[in-house]
Design a protein around this motif. Sequence first.
Motif, PDB file in Angstrom:
ATOM      1  N   TYR A 159      50.046 -70.396  25.014  1.00  0.00           N
ATOM      2  CA  TYR A 159      49.034 -70.782  24.033  1.00  0.00           C
ATOM      3  C   TYR A 159      49.463 -72.050  23.301  1.00  0.00           C
ATOM      4  N   SER A 170      54.497 -69.552  17.803  1.00  0.00           N
ATOM      5  CA  SER A 170      54.828 -70.152  19.104  1.00  0.00           C
ATOM      6  C   SER A 170      55.010 -71.667  19.053  1.00  0.00           C
ATOM      7  N   GLU A 203      51.139 -64.904  15.612  1.00  0.00           N
ATOM      8  CA  GLU A 203      52.323 -65.186  16.440  1.00  0.00           C
ATOM      9  C   GLU A 203      52.033 -66.351  17.378  1.00  0.00           C
ATOM     10  N   ALA A 204      50.795 -66.337  17.916  1.00  0.00           N
ATOM     11  CA  ALA A 204      50.446 -67.393  18.862  1.00  0.00           C
ATOM     12  C   ALA A 204      50.152 -68.697  18.135  1.00  0.00           C
ATOM     13  N   THR A 213      59.829 -62.152  17.986  1.00  0.00           N
ATOM     14  CA  THR A 213      60.408 -63.044  18.989  1.00  0.00           C
ATOM     15  C   THR A 213      59.682 -62.878  20.321  1.00  0.00           C
ATOM     16  N   LEU A 214      59.558 -61.623  20.752  1.00  0.00           N
ATOM     17  CA  LEU A 214      58.913 -61.384  22.044  1.00  0.00           C
ATOM     18  C   LEU A 214      57.474 -61.884  22.024  1.00  0.00           C
ATOM     19  N   ASP A 215      56.751 -61.555  20.941  1.00  0.00           N
ATOM     20  CA  ASP A 215      55.352 -61.971  20.834  1.00  0.00           C
ATOM     21  C   ASP A 215      55.216 -63.472  20.936  1.00  0.00           C
ATOM     22  N   SER A 216      56.079 -64.168  20.170  1.00  0.00           N
ATOM     23  CA  SER A 216      55.900 -65.624  20.157  1.00  0.00           C
ATOM     24  C   SER A 216      56.330 -66.236  21.477  1.00  0.00           C
ATOM     25  N   ILE A 217      57.325 -65.618  22.148  1.00  0.00           N
ATOM     26  CA  ILE A 217      57.696 -66.139  23.465  1.00  0.00           C
ATOM     27  C   ILE A 217      56.561 -65.896  24.446  1.00  0.00           C
ATOM     28  N   ARG A 218      55.902 -64.728  24.308  1.00  0.00           N
ATOM     29  CA  ARG A 218      54.790 -64.415  25.198  1.00  0.00           C
ATOM     30  C   ARG A 218      53.648 -65.411  25.031  1.00  0.00           C
ATOM     31  N   HIS A 219      53.515 -65.955  23.834  1.00  0.00           N
ATOM     32  CA  HIS A 219      52.388 -66.845  23.583  1.00  0.00           C
ATOM     33  C   HIS A 219      52.744 -68.312  23.699  1.00  0.00           C
TER      34      HIS A 219
END
Lengths: 255, 390, 253
Positions: free
Chosen positions: C31, C139, C134-135, C22-28
């Motif tokens: 992108y 995302s 994830e990106a 979740t965090l990774d995809s929100i961070r990306h």
Amino acid sequence: MIEVRDLEAAYGETSVLQGISLTVQPQEIMVIMGQSGCGKSTFLRHLIGLQKPRAGTVQINGTHVSEMSHKDYRAFCRSVGVLFQSGGLFNSMTVGQNVAFPLKEYTRLADPVIDIVVKLKLQQVGLGGVENQMPSELSGGMKKRAGLARALALDPNILFLDEPTTGLDPIIAAGIDELILRIRDIYQATMVVVAHDIASSMQIADKIALFRDGKLIELGSPEEIRASRNAYVRQFLNRQAERDEDGEGALRYLR
Amino acid sequence: MARKVLVGMLLLGALFIFGLATFYVENWQRYLGKGYPLKAKFPLVHTLDVGDIVRMSGVEVGAVEELTINTEAPPQRQVEAVLRINLDVTVRAEDKAVIKMASIFGGYYVALEPGDRNARTLGEDEEIVNTAVAPSVTEVVEESKVTLEEIREGFNGAFENIDTLTADLREGKGTLARLLTDEELAADMDVIVQGLKTASERLEKGEGVLGKLLMDEDMEDDLQKLLANLKETSEDLAEGKGLLGRLLTDEELSQDVDAIVSSLKTASERLETGEGVLGKLLMDQQMAEDVSTLITNLKDISDDMLSGEGTMAKLLRSDEVYQQLMSALDDLGEATGAIARGEGTIGKLVQDDEVYSKIKQLLQDVQGIVDAYREQSPVISVAGSLFGAF
Amino acid sequence: MPAFVESVKRTCAAAYDVAALTLDSIRHIGYALKRHKLLFKQLYEVGNSSLVIVGVFGLFVGLILVLYGGDQLRRFNQEKLVGLTGLAIVWEFGPVFTAFIVAGRIGSAYAAEIGTMQVYDEIDALKSMGIKPEAYLVSPRLVACALLLPLLVIYADFAALMGGAGMAWFYVRVAPREFFRIFFQYLEFREMARSLVKAVIFGGIIAVVGCYHGFKTTGGAAGVGKSTTQSVVHSLLAVLVADYFISKILLAL
């Protein structure tokens, strides 16, 4: 140059690799051999950085693969081509789009230029005219060759090939062997190849590493391997001896 | 892997605690730390609870944060409530905190009623000194059928009495009426007022306010004498059959007015508190209007109660307000009855002040209950049962 | 007992993985927004595949609610208040049912799609090209679901209200005018906003759970089928649990 020191790997509690150390010189073709499940593919995944080692280090041209920042890793990936066991093509895209994918990701080339590069790369692996087909329409060998074309798209310095000839008929396998040698010459590339096939391995390898149950048993040139006194190496080679003949025959037929 | 398990465990634990918190925490605003605390002390808080709303002029401005009881404190201030008020709301020192009923089904809130606009603004942790507790519906509506009926009858009687009285006044009947119309008497009254003025001026110069007057021994003596005189006068009047009541009704007695006025004059020269007697009588007209509105409202509500099968009435019980109402009613009946019967002395007339304020209080109380009853909307219960069905 | 400990360990690790994903995809998300072609493709997928079924679903939810609601209200002689069923649609039925449909249509598709990619080394191929899955994969899906679910909820609400008004007209004998008058009289903007906030979070949950099960897939085609089923079950569960807590929090604020 690829340097592996005391590499250990495990899935959960099961140890997969135990203390592997080897070095691949520039423009050398290193063939990793061994029975199924001996950790060959896992070893390759560590080289590419898809998995982090539990202990030991993997250095490629002096940098630790598992400790790179994302930016450095992308730079590393740009100079590396990988062919996966099943080809690893994106099934949702056409073959042409697959080959174009790394180009679009890493370069700012205009679409027509990319189209030309894609055609060239496909022709290099003998797959001219399949750009618009879907991977599912291709045969196994064609998939592998298309995967190879994608791995070559960015003109890599290092190529990792996971079983490029396994499961293919001898003729196509021989064709791919030849292709590998030709690519080494054209791209001046360092290669790590995972294979079962003793005949083709002997054919392409500068050095062969033999794995058994996650350990490195024997490392040397094809001749040294052939002359090895190690019982397991003898067994490994001899069990394949009869088919080795066939393979040679097939290769001779090809020539 | 072990790190993953550990972090995952912490994560799940945190989620679990957070989930539990949502079960137990009812009013999150209190924990977000917005607003500032104020204190208020009440004799009782009915069923007011932590988390209940604080309203100012009907607008939500905060919540009850804490309730503590101190049995050592005087009973009128034994419950201390801490109110958390929104930062953008100012509460002044003269404002009043009243515990009010939110609906006829129960529930209470704290209403902040604005007092003097120029008073000091209260800061953090200060106390709202003026507090009150509105009577609960249970106290008022108990045996409402009888009570309301009696109230209505009582008021009807009082109303009639007042009516005759004011009508008499208007027509110039009786001595008091003539007091209002006769020029000669007005001149006399002037003298009386003059005397009062001098007296009060003297008082002001001498001692100051009336409150101090009572504390001063000399003045107290004066007052005693004055009261004695007053008593004498009224006794004289009583013995001579010349009751002020008859003054009010008997035309013939008007000849005696001069004598009475002269005695009044002597009395008033020493009387410091005679002011307002006539004023009160005149105010009665306004009171009568108030009473009539109240009766209309009461009729509405008692009709509602009766047609509503009286369940509400039976449900609710308490003695206090019933008795309060009864005694107020008694006072009123007594006073107005006395006036009407013509037994009134000036002292009785003065009593009007008390009765008047009692009636006013009664009107407010009953009006509050009527309003609360009206605010109930059937929609809430219907929507509740509708969604309960799914 | 060791089996129990083992499963607790697995659950904790899974919680970690989901949180990390979740965090990774929100961070990306940046992108995903930059690669708008990927995003538009996902938006199209979500919207296009859900539109019809969400509409039909909403319509029937409205019909059923008014059918029962009208019956209940008739007991109190309050049929004219049948418009209040619209509030139930906005509060709960709209967001939750839409989330259910999208979990069934889109969440499962994500699990199957990414699961297949996992099985055929496509994820590894992506990674070996220096692209974070994830990106590249999660995302855009997350953004597409979180953006489109509120729109689908509004659309489902609309369909349900139409169905409800029609049913109210023919069955309860309340004119649509009256139906909507009552509905809008008691509808607060806050409630609308609350339901849309819920929809955004449900969309995120569906996308992340679907993708998580995709990434977790092992064991060929059979594995893909298994993770598809699991993704639906887990999304539905997660949506309902989240619904409770979000409602609780939003109501308190």
